[in-house]
Design an enzyme around this catalytic site. Structure first.
Site, PDB file in Angstrom:
ATOM      1  N   HIS A   1      87.046 -25.164  34.157  1.00 22.10           N
ATOM      2  CA  HIS A   1      88.469 -24.881  33.995  1.00 22.10           C
ATOM      3  C   HIS A   1      88.782 -23.481  34.484  1.00 22.10           C
ATOM      4  O   HIS A   1      87.968 -22.564  34.351  1.00 22.10           O
ATOM      5  CB  HIS A   1      88.902 -25.037  32.532  1.00 22.10           C
TER       6      HIS A   1
ATOM      7  N   ASP B   1      96.715 -23.669  26.834  1.00 20.77           N
ATOM      8  CA  ASP B   1      95.548 -23.432  25.987  1.00 20.77           C
ATOM      9  C   ASP B   1      95.959 -23.535  24.513  1.00 20.77           C
ATOM     10  O   ASP B   1      97.042 -23.096  24.114  1.00 20.77           O
ATOM     11  CB  ASP B   1      94.963 -22.046  26.278  1.00 20.77           C
TER      12      ASP B   1
HETATM   13  P1  5GP Z   1      86.165 -21.079  27.813  1.00 21.27           P
HETATM   14  O1  5GP Z   1      85.808 -20.174  26.659  1.00 21.27           O
HETATM   15  O2  5GP Z   1      85.215 -22.243  27.914  1.00 21.27           O
HETATM   16  O3  5GP Z   1      86.336 -20.363  29.130  1.00 21.27           O
HETATM   17  O4  5GP Z   1      87.612 -21.622  27.512  1.00 21.27           O
HETATM   18  C1  5GP Z   1      87.849 -22.749  26.763  1.00 21.27           C
HETATM   19  C2  5GP Z   1      89.301 -22.699  26.358  1.00 21.27           C
HETATM   20  O5  5GP Z   1      89.686 -23.989  25.936  1.00 21.27           O
HETATM   21  C3  5GP Z   1      89.586 -21.730  25.223  1.00 21.27           C
HETATM   22  O6  5GP Z   1      90.555 -20.781  25.644  1.00 21.27           O
HETATM   23  C4  5GP Z   1      90.121 -22.625  24.107  1.00 21.27           C
HETATM   24  O7  5GP Z   1      91.167 -22.033  23.371  1.00 21.27           O
HETATM   25  C5  5GP Z   1      90.582 -23.856  24.863  1.00 21.27           C
HETATM   26  N1  5GP Z   1      90.511 -25.103  24.124  1.00 21.27           N
HETATM   27  C6  5GP Z   1      89.454 -25.556  23.402  1.00 21.27           C
HETATM   28  N2  5GP Z   1      89.717 -26.757  22.879  1.00 21.27           N
HETATM   29  C7  5GP Z   1      90.967 -27.084  23.297  1.00 21.27           C
HETATM   30  C8  5GP Z   1      91.798 -28.234  23.085  1.00 21.27           C
HETATM   31  O8  5GP Z   1      91.433 -29.197  22.410  1.00 21.27           O
HETATM   32  N3  5GP Z   1      93.025 -28.216  23.655  1.00 21.27           N
HETATM   33  C9  5GP Z   1      93.459 -27.153  24.421  1.00 21.27           C
HETATM   34  N4  5GP Z   1      94.682 -27.250  24.943  1.00 21.27           N
HETATM   35  N5  5GP Z   1      92.694 -26.062  24.632  1.00 21.27           N
HETATM   36  C10 5GP Z   1      91.469 -26.033  24.093  1.00 21.27           C
END
Ligand code: 5GP
Ligand code: ZN
Length: 115
Positions: free
Chosen positions: A101, A31
């Protein structure tokens, strides 16, 4: 591939990521903003907007993602101490990236209930 989906772009290697595991069906990478010492995201390579969008036909793929999480935890040496797995779904779930994810969080004690 969904246009403008950041995780589809990571699958396509159009955006860099620190990849920890890859096979035919899934990709796992660190992440960008880790919330724990180990914070890996495991995603299906095919675009599925959220868990709510997955179909019965994708059941095996969902299981494959979870098996990948367990194997990665072993690989990263965190399986013995344990880890938290999270799938945020939709607005109330706190989902910000709309490509399914599984978060794998490890390396510290995780509280309950989550925030
Ligand atoms: P959600 O909030 O949708 O469950 O989690 C999305 C996750 O994706 C977050 O923890 C955020 O830090 C991560 N994330 C967002 N954009 C990117 C990216 O471009 N690269 C990586 N490696 N992680 C990302
Ligand atoms: Zn996508």
């Amino acid at each position: 591939m969904q246009p403008n989906c950041i995780f589809c772009k990571i699958v396509a290697k159009e955006i860099p990521a620190k990849i920890v595991f890859e096979d035919e069906h899934v990709l796992a990478f660190h992440d960008l903003h880790p919330q724990s010492p180990v914070h890996v995201l495991v995603i299906p390579k095919v675009h599925i907007a959220s868990l709510a969008h997955a179909t019965d036909e994708q059941s095996a793929l969902l299981g494959h993602c979870l098996r990948a999480v367990a194997k990665i935890a072993v690989e990263l040496g965190v399986a013995d101490n344990g880890y938290r797995t999270v799938i945020n779904t939709g607005n109330d779930g706190g989902q910000t990236v709309h490509h399914l994810h599984v978060h794998l969080l490890a390396g510290r004690q995780h509280g309950w209930p989550p925030g």
